[in-house]
Design a protein around this motif. Structure first.
Motif, PDB file in Angstrom:
ATOM      1  N   THR A  22       0.692  -1.683   0.364  1.00  0.00           N
ATOM      2  CA  THR A  22      -0.513   0.065  -0.189  1.00  0.00           C
ATOM      3  C   THR A  22       0.683   1.084   0.165  1.00  0.00           C
ATOM      4  OG1 THR A  22      -1.353  -0.690   0.928  1.00  0.00           O
ATOM      5  CG2 THR A  22      -2.217   1.063   1.271  1.00  0.00           C
ATOM      6  N   VAL A  23       0.528   2.229  -0.948  1.00  0.00           N
ATOM      7  CA  VAL A  23       1.200   3.891  -0.973  1.00  0.00           C
ATOM      8  C   VAL A  23       0.837   5.111  -0.060  1.00  0.00           C
ATOM      9  CG1 VAL A  23       1.076   5.462  -2.534  1.00  0.00           C
ATOM     10  CG2 VAL A  23       2.192   3.089  -2.824  1.00  0.00           C
ATOM     11  N   GLY A  24      -0.368   4.917  -0.513  1.00  0.00           N
ATOM     12  CA  GLY A  24      -2.065   5.739   0.837  1.00  0.00           C
ATOM     13  C   GLY A  24      -3.488   5.218   0.564  1.00  0.00           C
ATOM     14  N   LEU A  25      -4.026   5.825   1.558  1.00  0.00           N
ATOM     15  CA  LEU A  25      -5.734   5.048   0.708  1.00  0.00           C
ATOM     16  C   LEU A  25      -6.350   7.405   0.776  1.00  0.00           C
ATOM     17  CD1 LEU A  25      -6.256   4.062   4.114  1.00  0.00           C
ATOM     18  CD2 LEU A  25      -5.882   2.773   1.962  1.00  0.00           C
ATOM     19  N   TYR A  26      -7.659   6.440  -0.155  1.00  0.00           N
ATOM     20  CA  TYR A  26      -7.706   8.173  -0.593  1.00  0.00           C
ATOM     21  C   TYR A  26      -9.120   8.877   0.533  1.00  0.00           C
ATOM     22  CZ  TYR A  26      -6.708   5.855  -5.559  1.00  0.00           C
ATOM     23  OH  TYR A  26      -6.023   5.611  -6.511  1.00  0.00           O
ATOM     24  N   GLN A  27      -8.664  10.077   0.508  1.00  0.00           N
ATOM     25  CA  GLN A  27      -8.483  11.126   1.421  1.00  0.00           C
ATOM     26  C   GLN A  27     -10.578  11.096   1.013  1.00  0.00           C
ATOM     27  OE1 GLN A  27      -7.957  15.329   1.151  1.00  0.00           O
ATOM     28  NE2 GLN A  27      -6.096  14.738   0.476  1.00  0.00           N
ATOM     29  N   ALA A  28     -11.187  11.268  -0.713  1.00  0.00           N
ATOM     30  CA  ALA A  28     -12.269  11.788  -1.137  1.00  0.00           C
ATOM     31  C   ALA A  28     -12.683  10.423  -2.748  1.00  0.00           C
ATOM     32  CB  ALA A  28     -12.178  13.152  -1.643  1.00  0.00           C
ATOM     33  N   ALA A  29     -14.127  10.965  -3.091  1.00  0.00           N
ATOM     34  CA  ALA A  29     -14.218  10.107  -4.227  1.00  0.00           C
ATOM     35  C   ALA A  29     -13.883  11.165  -4.967  1.00  0.00           C
ATOM     36  CB  ALA A  29     -15.599  10.123  -3.904  1.00  0.00           C
ATOM     37  N   PHE A  30     -12.925  10.468  -6.183  1.00  0.00           N
ATOM     38  CA  PHE A  30     -12.412  11.042  -7.354  1.00  0.00           C
ATOM     39  C   PHE A  30     -12.774   9.937  -8.255  1.00  0.00           C
ATOM     40  CE2 PHE A  30      -9.152  11.720  -3.636  1.00  0.00           C
ATOM     41  CZ  PHE A  30      -9.644  13.082  -3.610  1.00  0.00           C
ATOM     42  N   ASP A  31     -12.966  10.927  -9.401  1.00  0.00           N
ATOM     43  CA  ASP A  31     -13.439  10.165 -11.209  1.00  0.00           C
ATOM     44  C   ASP A  31     -11.754   9.027 -10.954  1.00  0.00           C
ATOM     45  OD1 ASP A  31     -12.924  10.069 -13.635  1.00  0.00           O
ATOM     46  OD2 ASP A  31     -14.938  10.268 -13.486  1.00  0.00           O
ATOM     47  N   THR A  32     -12.050   7.252 -11.634  1.00  0.00           N
ATOM     48  CA  THR A  32     -11.031   6.967 -11.601  1.00  0.00           C
ATOM     49  C   THR A  32     -10.501   6.656 -12.781  1.00  0.00           C
ATOM     50  OG1 THR A  32     -12.779   5.804 -12.403  1.00  0.00           O
ATOM     51  CG2 THR A  32     -11.760   4.994  -9.820  1.00  0.00           C
ATOM     52  N   ASP A  33     -10.698   7.793 -13.694  1.00  0.00           N
ATOM     53  CA  ASP A  33      -9.978   7.883 -15.473  1.00  0.00           C
ATOM     54  C   ASP A  33      -9.648   9.115 -15.275  1.00  0.00           C
ATOM     55  OD1 ASP A  33     -12.287   6.229 -16.590  1.00  0.00           O
ATOM     56  OD2 ASP A  33     -13.501   7.837 -17.036  1.00  0.00           O
ATOM     57  N   LEU A  34      -9.526  10.236 -14.031  1.00  0.00           N
ATOM     58  CA  LEU A  34      -9.100  10.941 -13.902  1.00  0.00           C
ATOM     59  C   LEU A  34      -7.305  10.547 -13.025  1.00  0.00           C
ATOM     60  CD1 LEU A  34     -10.321  13.843 -13.082  1.00  0.00           C
ATOM     61  CD2 LEU A  34      -9.523  13.546 -15.308  1.00  0.00           C
ATOM     62  N   VAL A  35      -7.899   9.794 -12.007  1.00  0.00           N
ATOM     63  CA  VAL A  35      -6.852   8.963 -11.598  1.00  0.00           C
ATOM     64  C   VAL A  35      -5.860   7.784 -12.057  1.00  0.00           C
ATOM     65  CG1 VAL A  35      -5.957   7.211  -9.133  1.00  0.00           C
ATOM     66  CG2 VAL A  35      -8.114   9.508  -8.847  1.00  0.00           C
ATOM     67  N   ALA A  36      -6.882   7.062 -13.304  1.00  0.00           N
ATOM     68  CA  ALA A  36      -5.574   6.321 -13.967  1.00  0.00           C
ATOM     69  C   ALA A  36      -4.699   7.272 -14.388  1.00  0.00           C
ATOM     70  CB  ALA A  36      -6.916   5.822 -14.765  1.00  0.00           C
ATOM     71  N   GLN A  37      -5.039   8.151 -15.389  1.00  0.00           N
ATOM     72  CA  GLN A  37      -4.124   8.678 -15.933  1.00  0.00           C
ATOM     73  C   GLN A  37      -3.283   9.143 -15.462  1.00  0.00           C
ATOM     74  OE1 GLN A  37      -6.424  11.802 -18.047  1.00  0.00           O
ATOM     75  NE2 GLN A  37      -8.094  11.208 -18.573  1.00  0.00           N
ATOM     76  N   ARG A  38      -3.378   9.765 -13.955  1.00  0.00           N
ATOM     77  CA  ARG A  38      -2.101  10.113 -13.067  1.00  0.00           C
ATOM     78  C   ARG A  38      -1.316   8.902 -12.817  1.00  0.00           C
ATOM     79  NH1 ARG A  38       0.782  14.908 -12.160  1.00  0.00           N
ATOM     80  NH2 ARG A  38       1.955  15.160 -10.196  1.00  0.00           N
ATOM     81  N   LEU A  39      -2.103   8.135 -12.853  1.00  0.00           N
ATOM     82  CA  LEU A  39      -1.281   6.784 -12.182  1.00  0.00           C
ATOM     83  C   LEU A  39      -0.049   6.763 -13.019  1.00  0.00           C
ATOM     84  CD1 LEU A  39      -3.601   4.577 -10.091  1.00  0.00           C
ATOM     85  CD2 LEU A  39      -2.114   5.137  -8.964  1.00  0.00           C
ATOM     86  N   ALA A  40      -1.117   6.343 -14.512  1.00  0.00           N
ATOM     87  CA  ALA A  40      -0.254   5.766 -15.543  1.00  0.00           C
ATOM     88  C   ALA A  40       1.239   6.336 -15.886  1.00  0.00           C
ATOM     89  CB  ALA A  40      -1.273   5.994 -16.717  1.00  0.00           C
ATOM     90  N   SER A  41       1.386   8.301 -15.337  1.00  0.00           N
ATOM     91  CA  SER A  41       2.604   8.926 -15.804  1.00  0.00           C
ATOM     92  C   SER A  41       3.006   8.610 -14.890  1.00  0.00           C
ATOM     93  CB  SER A  41       1.973  10.490 -15.744  1.00  0.00           C
ATOM     94  OG  SER A  41       2.399  10.725 -14.086  1.00  0.00           O
ATOM     95  N   LEU A  42       3.137   7.587 -13.667  1.00  0.00           N
ATOM     96  CA  LEU A  42       3.921   7.199 -12.715  1.00  0.00           C
ATOM     97  C   LEU A  42       4.854   6.199 -13.298  1.00  0.00           C
ATOM     98  CD1 LEU A  42       5.999   8.429 -10.159  1.00  0.00           C
ATOM     99  CD2 LEU A  42       3.936   7.569  -8.247  1.00  0.00           C
ATOM    100  N   GLN A  43       5.833   5.405 -13.823  1.00  0.00           N
ATOM    101  CA  GLN A  43       6.184   3.651 -13.647  1.00  0.00           C
ATOM    102  C   GLN A  43       8.087   4.139 -13.687  1.00  0.00           C
ATOM    103  OE1 GLN A  43       3.983   2.470 -13.971  1.00  0.00           O
ATOM    104  NE2 GLN A  43       1.859   3.250 -14.645  1.00  0.00           N
TER     105      GLN A  43
END
Length: 215
Positions: free
Chosen positions: A159-180
């Motif tokens: 685990t890296v961290g837990l979410y603090q609010a309900a975020f759109d998973t499309d936007l989250v996925a884009q952010r995650l994809a930029s970190l590899q």
């Protein structure tokens, strides 16, 4: 996929929103019980800590600031109790049966690979691959002593961290994809630990109670 496109390649559900951590102690879950027990693999090494810090910095301000020491959950046992009064209680007899099964297994040390970023609805994590099948063998042995307390299929992760609010998973996925990262981290597993944490302390520290050395 229809409206949301984030799920392929990620562990998001079809809900389309992340699941925030609520700042409370979940009394309907612990029902006044003090400690929860898990088997885990300690992953608190420099390379892992560095990768977690990089990921957390990349995902600010989406994550709750409540880090727990890096570890890989191996088997979820339940609430530690002298006598089983609830279906999710875990007794000394259950622990003894698990220890006996681990001794009989005689598993040698093995290697895990900690790799890319990923996410469940509730948490961002680093993927863990198990080329030698050591996790499955350990989990099978631990399952001889008790039924695991689990609501979904086991996915090895860190685990890296837990979410603090309900975020759109499309936007989250884009952010995650930029970190590899270029290469996975190799983690040598030479022992596993049975630990507890305080059920009424959100994100509280893990307290190792005993360990089992692989030979």
């Amino acid at each position: 996929m229809t409206e949301h496109q984030a799920s392929p390649g990620w562990q998001f559900s079809a809900a389309g929103l992340t699941l925030p951590q609520e700042d409370r102690d979940y009394p309907e879950w612990h029902q006044g019980r003090a400690h929860y027990g898990v088997w885990l693999i300690d992953a608190d090494v420099g390379a892992v800590r560095e990768r977690i810090v990089q990921a957390q910095a990349h995902l600010v301000p989406w994550l709750v600031d409540s880090p727990r020491q890096p570890h890989i959950t191996l088997f979820v046992c339940g609430f530690i109790a002298d006598v089983a009064e609830h279906g999710d209680d875990f007794t000394p007899a259950m622990l003894a049966a698990q220890q006996a099964a681990l001794q009989a297994l005689q598993l040698k040390p093995f290697t895990l690979h900690i790799g890319a970023i990923d996410s469940f609805d509730s948490a961002v994590f680093l993927r863990v691959s198990d080329p030698g099948n050591g996790l499955a063998l350990l989990r099978h042995a631990l399952g001889q002593g008790t039924r695991e307390i689990r609501q979904s299929a086991y996915v090895p992760h860190l685990t890296v961290g837990l979410y603090q609010a309900a975020f759109d998973t499309d936007l989250v996925a884009q952010r995650l994809a930029s970190l590899q990262w270029q290469a996975p981290i190799t983690l040598q597993v030479e022992r596993i630990h049975f630990a507890r944490y305080q059920a009424q302390v959100l994100g509280g520290p893990l307290e190792p109670l005993l360990s089992h050395a692989l030979r």
